[in-house]
Design a protein around this motif. Structure first.
Motif, PDB file in Angstrom:
ATOM      1  N   GLY A  58       0.839  -1.200   0.000  1.00 34.70           N
ATOM      2  CA  GLY A  58       0.000   0.000   0.000  1.00 34.70           C
ATOM      3  C   GLY A  58       0.869   1.243   0.000  1.00 34.70           C
ATOM      4  N   PRO A  59       0.586   2.210   0.863  1.00 36.90           N
ATOM      5  CA  PRO A  59       1.403   3.419   0.930  1.00 36.90           C
ATOM      6  C   PRO A  59       2.698   3.245   1.729  1.00 36.90           C
ATOM      7  CG  PRO A  59      -0.894   3.871   1.476  1.00 36.90           C
ATOM      8  CD  PRO A  59      -0.705   2.389   1.559  1.00 36.90           C
ATOM      9  N   GLY A  60       3.080   1.988   2.009  1.00 39.89           N
ATOM     10  CA  GLY A  60       4.413   1.718   2.513  1.00 39.89           C
ATOM     11  C   GLY A  60       4.640   1.656   4.004  1.00 39.89           C
ATOM     12  N   PHE A  61       3.587   1.585   4.795  1.00 39.47           N
ATOM     13  CA  PHE A  61       3.737   1.674   6.253  1.00 39.47           C
ATOM     14  C   PHE A  61       4.712   0.644   6.825  1.00 39.47           C
ATOM     15  CE2 PHE A  61       2.131   0.795  10.635  1.00 39.47           C
ATOM     16  CZ  PHE A  61       2.455   2.021  11.190  1.00 39.47           C
ATOM     17  N   GLU A  68      13.593   1.348   8.276  1.00 41.38           N
ATOM     18  CA  GLU A  68      14.125   2.252   9.301  1.00 41.38           C
ATOM     19  C   GLU A  68      14.852   1.467  10.395  1.00 41.38           C
ATOM     20  OE1 GLU A  68      12.217   6.176  11.229  1.00 41.38           O
ATOM     21  OE2 GLU A  68      11.205   4.324  11.805  1.00 41.38           O
ATOM     22  N   ALA A  69      14.362   0.249  10.661  1.00 40.18           N
ATOM     23  CA  ALA A  69      14.977  -0.600  11.692  1.00 40.18           C
ATOM     24  C   ALA A  69      16.196  -1.354  11.154  1.00 40.18           C
ATOM     25  CB  ALA A  69      13.945  -1.595  12.218  1.00 40.18           C
ATOM     26  N   GLY A  70      16.491  -1.187   9.863  1.00 39.22           N
ATOM     27  CA  GLY A  70      17.700  -1.772   9.306  1.00 39.22           C
ATOM     28  C   GLY A  70      17.525  -3.051   8.512  1.00 39.22           C
ATOM     29  N   TYR A  71      16.277  -3.506   8.330  1.00 37.83           N
ATOM     30  CA  TYR A  71      16.039  -4.737   7.573  1.00 37.83           C
ATOM     31  C   TYR A  71      16.185  -4.483   6.071  1.00 37.83           C
ATOM     32  CZ  TYR A  71      14.238  -6.745  11.886  1.00 37.83           C
ATOM     33  OH  TYR A  71      14.121  -7.195  13.178  1.00 37.83           O
ATOM     34  N   GLN A  72      16.524  -5.552   5.329  1.00 40.53           N
ATOM     35  CA  GLN A  72      16.585  -5.493   3.867  1.00 40.53           C
ATOM     36  C   GLN A  72      15.165  -5.715   3.349  1.00 40.53           C
ATOM     37  OE1 GLN A  72      19.717  -8.004   2.130  1.00 40.53           O
ATOM     38  NE2 GLN A  72      20.570  -8.248   4.180  1.00 40.53           N
ATOM     39  N   VAL A  73      14.520  -4.654   2.909  1.00 37.70           N
ATOM     40  CA  VAL A  73      13.085  -4.719   2.601  1.00 37.70           C
ATOM     41  C   VAL A  73      12.793  -4.686   1.097  1.00 37.70           C
ATOM     42  CG1 VAL A  73      10.837  -3.634   2.954  1.00 37.70           C
ATOM     43  CG2 VAL A  73      12.534  -3.608   4.793  1.00 37.70           C
ATOM     44  N   THR A  74      11.962  -5.622   0.668  1.00 35.66           N
ATOM     45  CA  THR A  74      11.357  -5.595  -0.657  1.00 35.66           C
ATOM     46  C   THR A  74       9.866  -5.399  -0.441  1.00 35.66           C
ATOM     47  OG1 THR A  74      13.013  -7.077  -1.632  1.00 35.66           O
ATOM     48  CG2 THR A  74      10.894  -6.903  -2.756  1.00 35.66           C
ATOM     49  N   ALA A  86       3.856   5.261  -1.656  1.00 40.12           N
ATOM     50  CA  ALA A  86       4.777   4.629  -0.709  1.00 40.12           C
ATOM     51  C   ALA A  86       6.178   5.226  -0.815  1.00 40.12           C
ATOM     52  CB  ALA A  86       4.825   3.124  -0.964  1.00 40.12           C
ATOM     53  N   LYS A  87       6.653   5.393  -2.031  1.00 41.96           N
ATOM     54  CA  LYS A  87       7.991   5.963  -2.238  1.00 41.96           C
ATOM     55  C   LYS A  87       8.067   7.381  -1.691  1.00 41.96           C
ATOM     56  CE  LYS A  87       8.779   3.201  -6.401  1.00 41.96           C
ATOM     57  NZ  LYS A  87       8.863   3.218  -7.888  1.00 41.96           N
ATOM     58  N   GLN A  88       7.003   8.132  -1.898  1.00 40.68           N
ATOM     59  CA  GLN A  88       6.967   9.505  -1.395  1.00 40.68           C
ATOM     60  C   GLN A  88       6.949   9.514   0.135  1.00 40.68           C
ATOM     61  OE1 GLN A  88       4.115  12.035  -3.366  1.00 40.68           O
ATOM     62  NE2 GLN A  88       4.067  13.511  -1.683  1.00 40.68           N
ATOM     63  N   ASN A  89       6.164   8.618   0.730  1.00 36.02           N
ATOM     64  CA  ASN A  89       6.097   8.550   2.190  1.00 36.02           C
ATOM     65  C   ASN A  89       7.411   8.104   2.807  1.00 36.02           C
ATOM     66  OD1 ASN A  89       3.397   9.323   2.194  1.00 36.02           O
ATOM     67  ND2 ASN A  89       2.624   7.224   2.180  1.00 36.02           N
ATOM     68  N   ALA A  90       8.152   7.271   2.081  1.00 37.95           N
ATOM     69  CA  ALA A  90       9.418   6.740   2.601  1.00 37.95           C
ATOM     70  C   ALA A  90      10.512   7.799   2.636  1.00 37.95           C
ATOM     71  CB  ALA A  90       9.862   5.553   1.757  1.00 37.95           C
ATOM     72  N   GLY A  91      10.392   8.824   1.816  1.00 35.66           N
ATOM     73  CA  GLY A  91      11.389   9.895   1.826  1.00 35.66           C
ATOM     74  C   GLY A  91      12.795   9.375   1.554  1.00 35.66           C
ATOM     75  N   LYS A  92      13.722   9.686   2.450  1.00 31.52           N
ATOM     76  CA  LYS A  92      15.126   9.281   2.270  1.00 31.52           C
ATOM     77  C   LYS A  92      15.304   7.771   2.321  1.00 31.52           C
ATOM     78  CE  LYS A  92      17.028  13.578   4.181  1.00 31.52           C
ATOM     79  NZ  LYS A  92      17.854  14.180   5.269  1.00 31.52           N
ATOM     80  N   ALA A  94      13.426   5.671   0.794  1.00 36.18           N
ATOM     81  CA  ALA A  94      12.890   5.067  -0.441  1.00 36.18           C
ATOM     82  C   ALA A  94      13.955   4.323  -1.223  1.00 36.18           C
ATOM     83  CB  ALA A  94      12.248   6.140  -1.314  1.00 36.18           C
ATOM     84  N   GLY A  95      15.182   4.864  -1.251  1.00 40.14           N
ATOM     85  CA  GLY A  95      16.263   4.238  -2.000  1.00 40.14           C
ATOM     86  C   GLY A  95      16.777   2.960  -1.382  1.00 40.14           C
TER      87      GLY A  95
END
Length: 251
Positions: A58-61, A68-74, A86-92, A94-95
């Motif tokens: 969804g929007p990336g929650f 943010e906790a350091g996990y490798q997320v897909t 989601a990418k917009q909500n993730a901000g920095k 997102a990458g």
């Protein structure tokens, strides 16, 4: 229009509004509540060495909290507009998250790719939920864990007792002068979809335990009161008749 197309069209239209809901969660104590709950099930897994798949992001929650906790997320979602939000909500962050548009029922990943699979409020909305569960377990590594948070959403369309409880929720929300999470959406369009997807008619999580038992040799656990830990007071007022549960599977 095919059911999957209807679902995509609906959530494309909901993307901006749903994103605002997620933004509210990220900006309040909900962020820490959910983080605490997720982390409690991932003890012993080093974030930097743990690959997590967030299905129906969804929007990336979830993706944002876990990255943010350091996990490798897909993070995957069927709806392009949701991924944009989601990418917009993730901000920095997102990458650091690998985003992909994908059907939760047909995952384009090799078997045993991820250490953790997470999902929230998705299974009920699927055309082929049993197939989806098979895919989620397939992409999990041995020793991996599935965390699926969901509820009997829209079961009140098929159960008179649930319907009465649902109406009581609506009255409670009005009395407390809170935002009604149902009537704030295109309720007619959502109910039309809910009448077509199979899980609206089925009492859960009994169904989930039975189906997942076919895919996993290990015990399928259910936490039926997880809603008490993660929901806001407004959510509790809105959804008292539809408590969220957590399905836990260790492969």
């Amino acid at each position: 229009m095919e059911l999957l197309d209807k679902i995509e069209e609906y959530w494309t239209g909901r993307a901006e509004g749903y994103s605002q809901v997620n933004q509210g969660e990220l900006a309040t104590e909900q962020r820490e509540k959910w983080k605490k709950n997720l982390m409690s099930h991932l003890k012993g897994k080093k974030p930097e060495e743990t690959k997590v798949l967030d299905i129906g992001t969804g929007p990336g929650f979830f993706a944002i909290i876990l990255a943010e906790a350091g996990y490798q997320v897909t993070a995957v979602d069927y709806t392009e507009e949701m991924l944009k939000e989601a990418k917009q909500n993730a901000g920095k962050l997102a990458g650091k998250i690998h985003w992909q548009q994908m059907d939760a029922q047909n995952l384009a990943f090799a078997s045993e790719t991820f250490d953790v699979v997470v999902s929230r409020n998705l299974t009920w909305n699927l055309e082929k939920p049993e197939k989806a569960y098979g895919e989620w377990i397939r992409v999990l590594k041995k020793g991996g864990i599935l965390l699926n948070y969901d509820a009997n959403w829209y079961h009140h369309l098929f159960d008179q007792e649930k319907r009465r409880a649902y109406e009581e929720d609506r009255a409670r929300v009005e009395e407390l002068q809170l935002s009604d999470h149902y009537t704030c959406t295109d309720i007619d369009a959502m109910e039309e979809i809910a009448r077509e997807v199979p899980l609206s008619r089925i009492a859960r999580p009994t169904w989930d335990k039975q189906v997942l038992g076919q895919f996993s040799p290990n015990q399928v656990l259910v936490e039926e009161e997880v809603w008490k830990e993660v929901w806001s007071e407004e959510e509790k007022a809105n959804y008292q008749s539809t408590p969220m549960f957590l399905i836990i599977v260790e492969k």
